[in-house]
Design a protein around this motif. Sequence first.
Motif, mmCIF file in Angstrom:
data_model
loop_
_atom_site.group_PDB
_atom_site.id
_atom_site.type_symbol
_atom_site.label_atom_id
_atom_site.label_comp_id
_atom_site.label_asym_id
_atom_site.label_seq_id
_atom_site.Cartn_x
_atom_site.Cartn_y
_atom_site.Cartn_z
ATOM 1 N N PHE A 1 114.223 -25.365 76.640
ATOM 2 C CA PHE A 1 114.667 -26.605 75.996
ATOM 3 C C PHE A 1 115.587 -27.355 76.951
ATOM 4 C CE2 PHE A 1 113.468 -26.089 71.483
ATOM 5 C CZ PHE A 1 113.084 -24.758 71.477
ATOM 6 N N ILE A 2 115.357 -28.653 77.075
ATOM 7 C CA ILE A 2 116.292 -29.507 77.807
ATOM 8 C C ILE A 2 116.708 -30.615 76.851
ATOM 9 C CG2 ILE A 2 116.650 -31.030 79.793
ATOM 10 C CD1 ILE A 2 114.522 -29.456 81.295
ATOM 11 N N ASP A 3 117.994 -30.787 76.693
ATOM 12 C CA ASP A 3 118.526 -31.788 75.756
ATOM 13 C C ASP A 3 117.872 -31.661 74.370
ATOM 14 O OD1 ASP A 3 120.311 -32.856 77.576
ATOM 15 O OD2 ASP A 3 118.834 -34.276 78.365
ATOM 16 N N LYS A 4 117.832 -30.447 73.867
ATOM 17 C CA LYS A 4 117.349 -30.137 72.513
ATOM 18 C C LYS A 4 115.847 -30.315 72.348
ATOM 19 C CE LYS A 4 121.675 -32.080 70.796
ATOM 20 N NZ LYS A 4 122.309 -32.943 69.807
ATOM 21 N N LYS A 5 115.150 -30.616 73.420
ATOM 22 C CA LYS A 5 113.730 -30.881 73.313
ATOM 23 C C LYS A 5 112.966 -29.732 73.958
ATOM 24 C CE LYS A 5 110.568 -34.718 74.176
ATOM 25 N NZ LYS A 5 109.878 -34.417 75.451
ATOM 26 N N LEU A 6 111.960 -29.238 73.252
ATOM 27 C CA LEU A 6 111.128 -28.176 73.810
ATOM 28 C C LEU A 6 110.312 -28.727 74.974
ATOM 29 C CD1 LEU A 6 109.909 -25.292 73.702
ATOM 30 C CD2 LEU A 6 108.193 -26.207 72.134
ATOM 31 N N ILE A 7 110.488 -28.131 76.136
ATOM 32 C CA ILE A 7 109.741 -28.540 77.326
ATOM 33 C C ILE A 7 108.449 -27.752 77.413
ATOM 34 C CG2 ILE A 7 109.797 -28.612 79.853
ATOM 35 C CD1 ILE A 7 111.687 -30.614 78.412
ATOM 36 N N GLY A 8 108.511 -26.459 77.122
ATOM 37 C CA GLY A 8 107.308 -25.639 77.139
ATOM 38 C C GLY A 8 107.606 -24.222 77.563
ATOM 39 N N GLY A 9 106.517 -23.504 77.836
ATOM 40 C CA GLY A 9 106.632 -22.127 78.287
ATOM 41 C C GLY A 9 106.425 -22.052 79.794
ATOM 42 N N CYS A 10 106.088 -20.869 80.258
ATOM 43 C CA CYS A 10 105.984 -20.612 81.693
ATOM 44 C C CYS A 10 104.996 -21.550 82.398
ATOM 45 C CB CYS A 10 105.561 -19.151 81.895
ATOM 46 S SG CYS A 10 105.402 -18.664 83.601
ATOM 47 N N ASP A 11 103.803 -21.723 81.811
ATOM 48 C CA ASP A 11 102.774 -22.537 82.487
ATOM 49 C C ASP A 11 103.260 -23.957 82.718
ATOM 50 O OD1 ASP A 11 100.767 -20.534 82.429
ATOM 51 O OD2 ASP A 11 100.432 -20.981 80.320
ATOM 52 N N ILE A 12 103.828 -24.544 81.661
ATOM 53 C CA ILE A 12 104.261 -25.936 81.750
ATOM 54 C C ILE A 12 105.443 -26.066 82.699
ATOM 55 C CG2 ILE A 12 105.363 -27.799 80.434
ATOM 56 C CD1 ILE A 12 103.510 -27.180 78.126
ATOM 57 N N VAL A 13 106.395 -25.143 82.598
ATOM 58 C CA VAL A 13 107.576 -25.222 83.459
ATOM 59 C C VAL A 13 107.167 -25.113 84.931
ATOM 60 C CG1 VAL A 13 109.737 -24.077 84.126
ATOM 61 C CG2 VAL A 13 109.196 -24.410 81.709
ATOM 62 N N LEU A 14 106.233 -24.205 85.241
ATOM 63 C CA LEU A 14 105.825 -24.054 86.637
ATOM 64 C C LEU A 14 105.014 -25.257 87.126
ATOM 65 C CD1 LEU A 14 105.070 -20.265 87.120
ATOM 66 C CD2 LEU A 14 107.194 -21.523 87.400
ATOM 67 N N GLU A 15 104.161 -25.797 86.251
ATOM 68 C CA GLU A 15 103.431 -27.022 86.626
ATOM 69 C C GLU A 15 104.416 -28.155 86.921
ATOM 70 O OE1 GLU A 15 100.230 -28.696 84.249
ATOM 71 O OE2 GLU A 15 99.570 -26.685 83.711
ATOM 72 N N MET A 16 105.437 -28.247 86.068
ATOM 73 C CA MET A 16 106.432 -29.316 86.234
ATOM 74 C C MET A 16 107.306 -29.070 87.459
ATOM 75 S SD MET A 16 107.608 -29.981 82.301
ATOM 76 C CE MET A 16 108.801 -31.279 82.719
ATOM 77 N N TYR A 17 107.531 -27.796 87.762
ATOM 78 C CA TYR A 17 108.287 -27.443 88.960
ATOM 79 C C TYR A 17 107.541 -27.940 90.190
ATOM 80 C CZ TYR A 17 110.503 -24.469 92.499
ATOM 81 O OH TYR A 17 111.148 -24.009 93.614
ATOM 82 N N GLU A 18 106.244 -27.662 90.221
ATOM 83 C CA GLU A 18 105.454 -28.020 91.393
ATOM 84 C C GLU A 18 105.286 -29.528 91.532
ATOM 85 O OE1 GLU A 18 101.846 -25.797 91.642
ATOM 86 O OE2 GLU A 18 102.880 -23.875 91.482
ATOM 87 N N SER A 19 105.213 -30.223 90.406
ATOM 88 C CA SER A 19 104.966 -31.668 90.467
ATOM 89 C C SER A 19 106.248 -32.466 90.666
ATOM 90 C CB SER A 19 104.274 -32.121 89.182
ATOM 91 O OG SER A 19 105.174 -32.035 88.094
ATOM 92 N N GLY A 20 107.395 -31.792 90.529
ATOM 93 C CA GLY A 20 108.654 -32.518 90.649
ATOM 94 C C GLY A 20 109.178 -33.029 89.320
ATOM 95 N N GLU A 21 108.374 -32.869 88.251
ATOM 96 C CA GLU A 21 108.802 -33.355 86.935
ATOM 97 C C GLU A 21 109.968 -32.547 86.376
ATOM 98 O OE1 GLU A 21 105.236 -34.322 84.196
ATOM 99 O OE2 GLU A 21 104.435 -33.199 85.894
ATOM 100 N N LEU A 22 110.055 -31.275 86.784
ATOM 101 C CA LEU A 22 111.147 -30.446 86.269
ATOM 102 C C LEU A 22 112.491 -30.948 86.817
ATOM 103 C CD1 LEU A 22 111.986 -27.995 84.557
ATOM 104 C CD2 LEU A 22 111.733 -26.578 86.592
ATOM 105 N N ALA A 23 112.501 -31.247 88.103
ATOM 106 C CA ALA A 23 113.722 -31.795 88.711
ATOM 107 C C ALA A 23 114.114 -33.087 88.004
ATOM 108 C CB ALA A 23 113.500 -32.040 90.203
#
Lengths: 131, 79
Positions: free
Chosen positions: A77-99
């Motif tokens: 969760f970031i700012d009370k919002k569910l971002i996702g599980g491992c797959d989504i977090v890693l996809e977002m990490y690679e795309s720069g969306e997590l940063a």
Amino acid sequence: MTNQEIRDFLQNAIDENHVMLFMKGTPDAPRCGFSMRTSAALNAMGVQYAAMDILPDPRIREELSALSGWPTIPQLFIDKKLIGGCDIVLEMYESGELAQALGVEQPEEEPRAPEASAPQSGPVGLENRLS
Amino acid sequence: MPTPEELKTRIESALPGSTASVEDLTGGGDHFRAEVISDRFEGLSRIEQHQLVYGIFGDEVGGPIHALSIKTSTPGGTR
């Protein structure tokens, strides 16, 4: 502790922490590969985050999934919002969306998700930041 | 115990027109990886796309299906 108390406790953790990770084990002793990779991605971002181990009581996971509508662990969760599980977090990490979601700069090293089997290029700061 | 073929069939029938490839990550029949291409994902956030796939299996995810790793995309491209 009643189920309602557990749910209130979880909701409170989500509300009070800018970055909240529910995982199996802890960042320095993850008990599941998915939880390990997710916390490693956060560690690579160099952000402060709170982590909660869901394993001590099976009701924690039940109540968390009822709360979030997400069936598996980890859950970020970031700012009370569910971002996702491992797959989504890693996809977002690679795309720069997590940063972007965390409001930090993408780390300078090659933006590749940390793999369980891949050798780490350097020590990963694995620190349980749950106060 | 669910098989990759069973999961594939269930995803493709729940999301008409979709293409799913499912593998059993451990060979134990409880950790799966599903790659799903469907135009139903169009306009949905990534989390909504994943929830759509999780929704097909309901309580089975976390039960008999311990882990279901998902990658979603639309026929037009990844999102």
